[in-house]
Scaffold this motif. Structure first.
Motif, PDB file in Angstrom:
ATOM      1  N   ILE A 166      33.811  51.018  35.381  1.00 20.16           N
ATOM      2  CA  ILE A 166      33.930  50.557  34.001  1.00 20.16           C
ATOM      3  C   ILE A 166      33.285  51.565  33.050  1.00 20.16           C
ATOM      4  O   ILE A 166      33.720  51.716  31.893  1.00 20.16           O
ATOM      5  N   THR A 167      32.276  52.304  33.527  1.00 21.37           N
ATOM      6  CA  THR A 167      31.676  53.339  32.681  1.00 21.37           C
ATOM      7  C   THR A 167      32.684  54.444  32.369  1.00 21.37           C
ATOM      8  O   THR A 167      32.685  55.001  31.268  1.00 21.37           O
ATOM      9  N   ASP A 168      33.565  54.760  33.321  1.00 25.64           N
ATOM     10  CA  ASP A 168      34.612  55.751  33.060  1.00 25.64           C
ATOM     11  C   ASP A 168      35.600  55.238  32.019  1.00 25.64           C
ATOM     12  O   ASP A 168      36.103  56.011  31.180  1.00 25.64           O
ATOM     13  N   LEU A 211      37.398  55.536  26.236  1.00 26.42           N
ATOM     14  CA  LEU A 211      37.513  55.102  24.840  1.00 26.42           C
ATOM     15  C   LEU A 211      36.806  56.077  23.911  1.00 26.42           C
ATOM     16  O   LEU A 211      37.329  56.436  22.848  1.00 26.42           O
ATOM     17  N   ILE A 212      35.596  56.507  24.317  1.00 28.31           N
ATOM     18  CA  ILE A 212      34.830  57.461  23.494  1.00 28.31           C
ATOM     19  C   ILE A 212      35.606  58.762  23.346  1.00 28.31           C
ATOM     20  O   ILE A 212      35.717  59.320  22.245  1.00 28.31           O
ATOM     21  N   ASP A 213      36.167  59.249  24.450  1.00 28.50           N
ATOM     22  CA  ASP A 213      36.904  60.509  24.426  1.00 28.50           C
ATOM     23  C   ASP A 213      38.143  60.431  23.535  1.00 28.50           C
ATOM     24  O   ASP A 213      38.610  61.455  23.005  1.00 28.50           O
ATOM     25  N   ARG A 214      38.689  59.236  23.363  1.00 26.12           N
ATOM     26  CA  ARG A 214      39.858  59.052  22.492  1.00 26.12           C
ATOM     27  C   ARG A 214      39.461  58.845  21.030  1.00 26.12           C
ATOM     28  O   ARG A 214      40.310  58.552  20.185  1.00 26.12           O
ATOM     29  N   GLY A 215      38.171  58.957  20.757  1.00 29.66           N
ATOM     30  CA  GLY A 215      37.703  58.824  19.387  1.00 29.66           C
ATOM     31  C   GLY A 215      37.497  57.399  18.925  1.00 29.66           C
ATOM     32  O   GLY A 215      37.286  57.154  17.731  1.00 29.66           O
ATOM     33  N   ARG A 216      37.530  56.447  19.858  1.00 24.37           N
ATOM     34  CA  ARG A 216      37.329  55.058  19.477  1.00 24.37           C
ATOM     35  C   ARG A 216      35.842  54.769  19.266  1.00 24.37           C
ATOM     36  O   ARG A 216      34.967  55.449  19.827  1.00 24.37           O
ATOM     37  N   GLU A 217      35.569  53.748  18.473  1.00 27.66           N
ATOM     38  CA  GLU A 217      34.171  53.393  18.198  1.00 27.66           C
ATOM     39  C   GLU A 217      33.658  52.446  19.264  1.00 27.66           C
ATOM     40  O   GLU A 217      34.198  51.351  19.459  1.00 27.66           O
ATOM     41  N   VAL A 256      43.406  52.382  28.987  1.00 29.20           N
ATOM     42  CA  VAL A 256      42.516  53.413  29.529  1.00 29.20           C
ATOM     43  C   VAL A 256      42.325  53.209  31.033  1.00 29.20           C
ATOM     44  O   VAL A 256      42.389  54.153  31.827  1.00 29.20           O
ATOM     45  N   ILE A 257      42.099  51.957  31.429  1.00 27.28           N
ATOM     46  CA  ILE A 257      41.894  51.653  32.848  1.00 27.28           C
ATOM     47  C   ILE A 257      43.126  52.031  33.670  1.00 27.28           C
ATOM     48  O   ILE A 257      43.013  52.524  34.796  1.00 27.28           O
ATOM     49  N   GLN A 258      44.284  51.833  33.102  1.00 27.74           N
ATOM     50  CA  GLN A 258      45.530  52.142  33.803  1.00 27.74           C
ATOM     51  C   GLN A 258      45.602  53.614  34.207  1.00 27.74           C
ATOM     52  O   GLN A 258      46.210  53.958  35.230  1.00 27.74           O
ATOM     53  N   ASP A 259      44.954  54.479  33.439  1.00 29.61           N
ATOM     54  CA  ASP A 259      45.005  55.924  33.702  1.00 29.61           C
ATOM     55  C   ASP A 259      43.801  56.447  34.478  1.00 29.61           C
ATOM     56  O   ASP A 259      43.686  57.654  34.708  1.00 29.61           O
ATOM     57  N   LEU A 261      34.483  47.679  39.017  1.00 26.66           N
ATOM     58  CA  LEU A 261      34.558  46.741  37.900  1.00 26.66           C
ATOM     59  C   LEU A 261      35.836  46.929  37.092  1.00 26.66           C
ATOM     60  O   LEU A 261      36.466  45.954  36.658  1.00 26.66           O
ATOM     61  N   ALA A 262      36.223  48.173  36.867  1.00 30.35           N
ATOM     62  CA  ALA A 262      37.436  48.415  36.092  1.00 30.35           C
ATOM     63  C   ALA A 262      38.670  47.890  36.831  1.00 30.35           C
ATOM     64  O   ALA A 262      39.608  47.378  36.212  1.00 30.35           O
TER      65      ALA A 262
END
Length: 348
Positions: free
Chosen positions: A189-191, A196-202, A175-178, A81-82
Motif C-alpha cells: 500500500i505504501t507503493d 499517487l505522490i508521483d502523479r502529483g496528487r495531494e 494506481v494499484i492496478q499498475d 495490503l494493496a
C-alpha cells in the motif's frame, strides 16, 4: 464513503495465539479487537463496511461480527495490503473509502482523518511518532503534505510512522492496478501511496491524537488491554458473593465472583468464574474463563481459559482459548507442560 477493514492476515508475530484463529478476534478489555474498528468507522459516519477475509480467517471473523451487518470480501492468498484493496474493487465501486487495518486500535477514533479528506485530496494517511521507525512505513512531510513514503527503511528520514488508517479517493484503485510486487513478493500500500505522490496528487498526513496500538505482539496486546481498561465504566450485572470489588470493575451477566478480591480496572466476562481468588488491575477474563484459588493481574484470559490452584501470582500473561494452568499434587514434584509451537513459559 465506505469502510474496508483488512482481516485476512495470518498474525504470525502472535503465534501460538494465532495458530488456530486470526488476530482481530482476540479479546482486549473483553471484546474482539475488530469490534473497535467497526465502531470507529461508524462513529465517523461510515455505514457501509466491508471486511476482507481469507479462507483461514473467514469463519472466525464472521462469528465475531455476527449481527454487525458488514459485507465480506474473500482474499484467497495474502499478497499485501494493496492486493486486499484490489480484490475489494467491486465492493468499493467509485466511492472514496477508509482503509482500516483490523488489528489497530485508536484511542480517539478516526474522525480527524475522515474530516481531512476534502476536495482536491487523493489520500489522507494517519501518522504517529515512534522511537524506532525502521519497523514501519515512514513519511516525509512538507507542511501537511506527504512528499515521500518509504517502507521499513534502515535509515529513516523521519520519526513519522504510517499508522493503520488511510482515506483514499477511488483513483488509488487505478494506481494499484499498475503496481508490481515488491522485493518480498507483495503489493504494498505504501507503493500505491507513492504512486499517487508521483502523479502529483495531494496526499495529506494527519498525526494521531491520543494513543495508537498495533497489536502485533503479545506485549502490545497486554498494553492495549491496559489502555482500554483505563477507560472502563464500572458495571455489575453478574453475581457477587462475599467479595470485594475496588475501582472500575465490570462483572458481566452470568459471571460469578465468590469470596474473592477484584481490584480494577478489570473485566470479568459473561459466564466467567472467580472463586476464592485475587484478580488484580489491568486483567480481563473472557466468557467462561475461570480463576479459582489463584491470583492474576495485568493479564488476559481468553474464552474458557482456566487458572486453578496455582500458588504463585500470574502476571503479564495471556492464556488463549481453552488454555489451562493448574497445580499438580503428588510425586514426583515436577512441572508438566504441553506447549504448541512458539509458546513461551517462565517458571519462578
Amino acid at each position: 464513503m465506505k469502510g474496508l477493514i483488512l482481516a485476512a492476515g495470518r498474525g504470525t508475530r502472535l503465534r501460538p495465539l494465532t495458530h488456530t484463529r486470526p488476530k482481530p478476534v482476540i479479546r482486549v478489555a473483553g471484546r474482539p479487537i475488530i469490534h473497535y474498528a467497526v465502531e470507529n468507522l461508524r462513529e465517523a459516519g461510515i455505514g457501509e463496511i466491508g471486511v476482507v477475509v481469507s479462507p483461514e480467517t473467514e469463519k472466525d471473523i464472521r462469528e465475531a461480527l455476527a449481527g454487525y451487518g458488514v459485507r465480506y470480501v474473500l482474499q484467497e492468498e495474502p499478497q499485501g495490503l494493496a492486493h486486499a484493496v484490489a480484490v475489494a474493487r467491486e465492493f468499493l465501486g467509485d466511492s472514496p473509502f477508509v482503509l482500516y487495518l483490523g488489528d489497530n486500535l485508536f484511542q480517539k477514533g478516526i474522525r480527524p482523518f475522515v474530516a481531512a479528506f476534502r476536495d482536491g485530496v487523493s489520500a489522507v494517511i494517519a501518522l504517529v511518532r515512534v522511537e524506532d521507525p525502521r519497523q514501519f512505513g515512514v513519511a516525509v512531510l512538507e507542511g501537511e503534505r506527504i512528499v515521500r513514503l518509504l517502507e521499513k527503511p534502515q535509515n529513516p528520514p523521519s520519526d513519522l510512522a504510517v499508522a493503520g488508517v488511510y482515506v483514499f479517493a477511488p483513483e488509488v484503485l487505478e494506481v494499484i492496478q499498475d503496481l508490481k510486487p515488491s522485493a518480498r513478493g507483495e503489493y504494498e500500500i505504501t507503493d500505491a501511496i507513492q504512486g499517487l505522490i508521483d502523479r502529483g496528487r495531494e496526499v495529506v498526513g494527519v498525526e494521531v491524537s491520543g494513543w495508537w496500538k498495533d497489536t502485533g505482539r503479545p506485549k502490545d496486546l497486554l498494553d492495549a488491554n491496559r489502555l482500554l481498561l483505563e477507560e472502563l465504566s464500572p458495571r455489575v450485572e453478574g453475581e457477587v458473593e462475599g467479595s470485594e470489588l475496588t475501582g472500575r470493575v465490570v462483572v458481566e451477566k452470568g459471571a460469578r465472583v465468590v469470596r474473592s478480591t477484584v481490584i480494577g480496572p478489570a473485566f470479568i466476562g459473561e459466564g466467567a468464574v472467580v472463586e476464592e481468588a485475587y484478580v488484580g488491575p489491568f486483567t480481563s477474563l473472557g466468557p467462561g474463563a475461570r480463576v479459582v484459588r489463584s491470583e492474576v493481574e495485568y493479564s488476559i484470559l481468553e474464552d474458557h481459559a482456566a487458572l486453578e490452584d496455582v500458588a504463585l501470582r500470574l502476571q503479564e500473561s495471556i492464556l488463549g482459548v481453552g488454555a489451562r494452568v493448574q497445580s499438580r499434587n503428588g510425586l514426583p514434584r515436577a512441572h508438566r507442560l504441553i506447549l504448541g509451537d512458539l509458546s513461551q513459559v517462565e517458571l519462578a
